[in-house]
Motif scaffolding. Structure first.
Motif, PDB file in Angstrom:
ATOM      1  N   SER A 213       0.831  -1.199   0.000  1.00  0.00           N
ATOM      2  CA  SER A 213       0.000   0.000   0.000  1.00  0.00           C
ATOM      3  C   SER A 213       0.871   1.258   0.000  1.00  0.00           C
ATOM      4  CB  SER A 213      -0.923   0.001   1.215  1.00  0.00           C
ATOM      5  OG  SER A 213      -1.712   1.161   1.225  1.00  0.00           O
ATOM      6  N   ALA A 214       1.947   1.236   0.769  1.00  0.00           N
ATOM      7  CA  ALA A 214       2.838   2.399   0.827  1.00  0.00           C
ATOM      8  C   ALA A 214       3.526   2.622  -0.515  1.00  0.00           C
ATOM      9  CB  ALA A 214       3.882   2.203   1.932  1.00  0.00           C
ATOM     10  N   VAL A 215       3.960   1.545  -1.147  1.00  0.00           N
ATOM     11  CA  VAL A 215       4.615   1.666  -2.452  1.00  0.00           C
ATOM     12  C   VAL A 215       3.614   2.168  -3.489  1.00  0.00           C
ATOM     13  CG1 VAL A 215       5.687   0.361  -4.331  1.00  0.00           C
ATOM     14  CG2 VAL A 215       6.401  -0.039  -1.977  1.00  0.00           C
ATOM     15  N   ALA A 216       2.403   1.636  -3.444  1.00  0.00           N
ATOM     16  CA  ALA A 216       1.370   2.074  -4.390  1.00  0.00           C
ATOM     17  C   ALA A 216       1.046   3.550  -4.191  1.00  0.00           C
ATOM     18  CB  ALA A 216       0.117   1.215  -4.236  1.00  0.00           C
ATOM     19  N   SER A 217       0.977   3.982  -2.933  1.00  0.00           N
ATOM     20  CA  SER A 217       0.700   5.393  -2.653  1.00  0.00           C
ATOM     21  C   SER A 217       1.835   6.283  -3.152  1.00  0.00           C
ATOM     22  CB  SER A 217       0.503   5.606  -1.149  1.00  0.00           C
ATOM     23  OG  SER A 217      -0.674   4.983  -0.711  1.00  0.00           O
ATOM     24  N   ALA A 218       3.070   5.830  -2.951  1.00  0.00           N
ATOM     25  CA  ALA A 218       4.216   6.611  -3.419  1.00  0.00           C
ATOM     26  C   ALA A 218       4.220   6.713  -4.939  1.00  0.00           C
ATOM     27  CB  ALA A 218       5.520   5.984  -2.921  1.00  0.00           C
ATOM     28  N   LYS A 219       3.928   5.583  -5.616  1.00  0.00           N
ATOM     29  CA  LYS A 219       3.878   5.605  -7.080  1.00  0.00           C
ATOM     30  C   LYS A 219       2.775   6.528  -7.570  1.00  0.00           C
ATOM     31  CE  LYS A 219       5.770   1.056  -8.156  1.00  0.00           C
ATOM     32  NZ  LYS A 219       5.493  -0.238  -8.788  1.00  0.00           N
ATOM     33  N   GLU A 220       1.620   6.489  -6.897  1.00  0.00           N
ATOM     34  CA  GLU A 220       0.509   7.362  -7.293  1.00  0.00           C
ATOM     35  C   GLU A 220       0.897   8.825  -7.118  1.00  0.00           C
ATOM     36  OE1 GLU A 220      -4.180   8.241  -6.270  1.00  0.00           O
ATOM     37  OE2 GLU A 220      -2.900   7.358  -4.734  1.00  0.00           O
ATOM     38  N   THR A 221       1.542   9.139  -5.997  1.00  0.00           N
ATOM     39  CA  THR A 221       1.951  10.519  -5.728  1.00  0.00           C
ATOM     40  C   THR A 221       2.931  11.011  -6.787  1.00  0.00           C
ATOM     41  OG1 THR A 221       1.628  10.188  -3.363  1.00  0.00           O
ATOM     42  CG2 THR A 221       3.019  12.032  -4.018  1.00  0.00           C
ATOM     43  N   VAL A 222       3.908  10.187  -7.113  1.00  0.00           N
ATOM     44  CA  VAL A 222       4.893  10.580  -8.125  1.00  0.00           C
ATOM     45  C   VAL A 222       4.220  10.774  -9.484  1.00  0.00           C
ATOM     46  CG1 VAL A 222       6.911   9.776  -9.414  1.00  0.00           C
ATOM     47  CG2 VAL A 222       6.861   9.574  -6.939  1.00  0.00           C
ATOM     48  N   ALA A 223       3.321   9.870  -9.839  1.00  0.00           N
ATOM     49  CA  ALA A 223       2.615   9.995 -11.120  1.00  0.00           C
ATOM     50  C   ALA A 223       1.737  11.237 -11.146  1.00  0.00           C
ATOM     51  CB  ALA A 223       1.786   8.748 -11.381  1.00  0.00           C
ATOM     52  N   ASN A 224       1.099  11.559 -10.010  1.00  0.00           N
ATOM     53  CA  ASN A 224       0.270  12.758  -9.945  1.00  0.00           C
ATOM     54  C   ASN A 224       1.120  14.025 -10.052  1.00  0.00           C
ATOM     55  OD1 ASN A 224      -2.060  11.278  -9.730  1.00  0.00           O
ATOM     56  ND2 ASN A 224      -2.233  11.488  -7.522  1.00  0.00           N
ATOM     57  N   ILE A 225       2.281  14.009  -9.465  1.00  0.00           N
ATOM     58  CA  ILE A 225       3.188  15.160  -9.582  1.00  0.00           C
ATOM     59  C   ILE A 225       3.590  15.348 -11.040  1.00  0.00           C
ATOM     60  CG2 ILE A 225       5.517  15.995  -9.017  1.00  0.00           C
ATOM     61  CD1 ILE A 225       5.100  14.706  -6.222  1.00  0.00           C
ATOM     62  N   GLY A 226       3.880  14.237 -11.711  1.00  0.00           N
ATOM     63  CA  GLY A 226       4.214  14.305 -13.135  1.00  0.00           C
ATOM     64  C   GLY A 226       3.072  14.854 -13.963  1.00  0.00           C
ATOM     65  N   ALA A 227       1.851  14.407 -13.660  1.00  0.00           N
ATOM     66  CA  ALA A 227       0.673  14.892 -14.401  1.00  0.00           C
ATOM     67  C   ALA A 227       0.473  16.383 -14.161  1.00  0.00           C
ATOM     68  CB  ALA A 227      -0.570  14.119 -13.986  1.00  0.00           C
ATOM     69  N   SER A 228       0.660  16.830 -12.921  1.00  0.00           N
ATOM     70  CA  SER A 228       0.518  18.252 -12.618  1.00  0.00           C
ATOM     71  C   SER A 228       1.590  19.084 -13.321  1.00  0.00           C
ATOM     72  CB  SER A 228       0.608  18.482 -11.108  1.00  0.00           C
ATOM     73  OG  SER A 228      -0.499  17.915 -10.466  1.00  0.00           O
ATOM     74  N   ALA A 229       2.806  18.565 -13.349  1.00  0.00           N
ATOM     75  CA  ALA A 229       3.896  19.276 -14.023  1.00  0.00           C
ATOM     76  C   ALA A 229       3.625  19.394 -15.515  1.00  0.00           C
ATOM     77  CB  ALA A 229       5.223  18.570 -13.786  1.00  0.00           C
ATOM     78  N   LYS A 230       3.145  18.313 -16.121  1.00  0.00           N
ATOM     79  CA  LYS A 230       2.847  18.343 -17.552  1.00  0.00           C
ATOM     80  C   LYS A 230       1.724  19.335 -17.830  1.00  0.00           C
ATOM     81  CE  LYS A 230       1.614  15.539 -21.499  1.00  0.00           C
ATOM     82  NZ  LYS A 230       1.204  14.253 -22.012  1.00  0.00           N
ATOM     83  N   ALA A 231       0.689  19.331 -16.985  1.00  0.00           N
ATOM     84  CA  ALA A 231      -0.417  20.275 -17.170  1.00  0.00           C
ATOM     85  C   ALA A 231       0.087  21.708 -17.022  1.00  0.00           C
ATOM     86  CB  ALA A 231      -1.522  19.993 -16.165  1.00  0.00           C
ATOM     87  N   GLY A 232       0.972  21.943 -16.070  1.00  0.00           N
ATOM     88  CA  GLY A 232       1.537  23.282 -15.891  1.00  0.00           C
ATOM     89  C   GLY A 232       2.318  23.740 -17.105  1.00  0.00           C
ATOM     90  N   MET A 233       3.078  22.815 -17.696  1.00  0.00           N
ATOM     91  CA  MET A 233       3.835  23.169 -18.911  1.00  0.00           C
ATOM     92  C   MET A 233       2.890  23.505 -20.057  1.00  0.00           C
ATOM     93  SD  MET A 233       7.250  20.742 -19.057  1.00  0.00           S
ATOM     94  CE  MET A 233       6.421  19.600 -20.085  1.00  0.00           C
ATOM     95  N   GLU A 234       1.815  22.711 -20.188  1.00  0.00           N
ATOM     96  CA  GLU A 234       0.856  22.965 -21.268  1.00  0.00           C
ATOM     97  C   GLU A 234       0.173  24.323 -21.075  1.00  0.00           C
ATOM     98  OE1 GLU A 234       0.379  21.247 -24.072  1.00  0.00           O
ATOM     99  OE2 GLU A 234       1.987  19.918 -23.431  1.00  0.00           O
ATOM    100  N   LYS A 235      -0.141  24.656 -19.833  1.00  0.00           N
ATOM    101  CA  LYS A 235      -0.767  25.958 -19.554  1.00  0.00           C
ATOM    102  C   LYS A 235       0.189  27.099 -19.884  1.00  0.00           C
ATOM    103  CE  LYS A 235      -3.599  24.265 -15.743  1.00  0.00           C
ATOM    104  NZ  LYS A 235      -3.815  24.372 -14.287  1.00  0.00           N
ATOM    105  N   THR A 236       1.451  26.920 -19.516  1.00  0.00           N
ATOM    106  CA  THR A 236       2.450  27.947 -19.812  1.00  0.00           C
ATOM    107  C   THR A 236       2.627  28.112 -21.315  1.00  0.00           C
ATOM    108  OG1 THR A 236       3.588  27.451 -17.742  1.00  0.00           O
ATOM    109  CG2 THR A 236       4.841  28.640 -19.421  1.00  0.00           C
TER     110      THR A 236
END
Length: 145
Positions: free
Chosen positions: A6-29
């Motif tokens: 569960s901890a590994v899955a949560s960490a992977k989800e968090t990292v993937a969500n950070i990546g998705a947010s970063a990509k969205a931020g780049m697209e907005k910029t």
């Protein structure tokens, strides 16, 4: 061990969500910069308005993609917490390809002893002191052979 999964899955989800947010931020910029360029090169107020609308559409698309990615990440986390990997298929369904040799319905797969470990000595497969020509290193002496 379930807590570790569960901890590994949560960490992977968090990292993937950070990546998705970063990509969205780049697209907005990129949308904002492109809108500014289009406004500077526009000769008519209507063209400036169209540039603003395009920017808003691109920002909205980036947000939608980010939300979809986060939903996918949450689903993958739930699958990992449930104890199966996406490559295994959904619970109760076959993955689509057999992992062993001959597959027969209702029969569990088995492997011969000693083959999976990579040794020809199945009884000594995990015992480093059996069958060696060299003495095991003991102590902290000055002889290392």
């Amino acid at each position: 061990m379930q807590g570790g999964k569960s901890a590994v899955a949560s960490a992977k989800e968090t990292v993937a969500n950070i990546g998705a947010s970063a990509k969205a931020g780049m697209e907005k910029t990129k949308a904002t910069v492109q809108e500014k360029v289009e406004k500077v090169t526009a000769h008519h107020p209507l063209e400036k308005e169209v540039a603003e609308q395009k920017k808003q559409e691109r920002i909205h698309e980036a947000e939608v993609e980010k939300r979809e990615a986060m939903e996918r990440n949450a689903a993958l986390k739930m699958q990992a917490s449930a104890g199966y990997h996406p490559s295994q298929g959904a619970p109760g369904q076959a993955a689509g390809y057999p992992t062993g040799g001959h597959v027969e319905a209702g029969v569990a797969e088995s492997r011969p002893i000693g083959i999976a470990t990579g040794t020809a000595r199945p009884t000594a497969a995990h015992n480093p002191r059996v069958g060696s020509d060299y003495p095991a290193a003991t102590g902290t002496g000055h002889h290392y052979t």
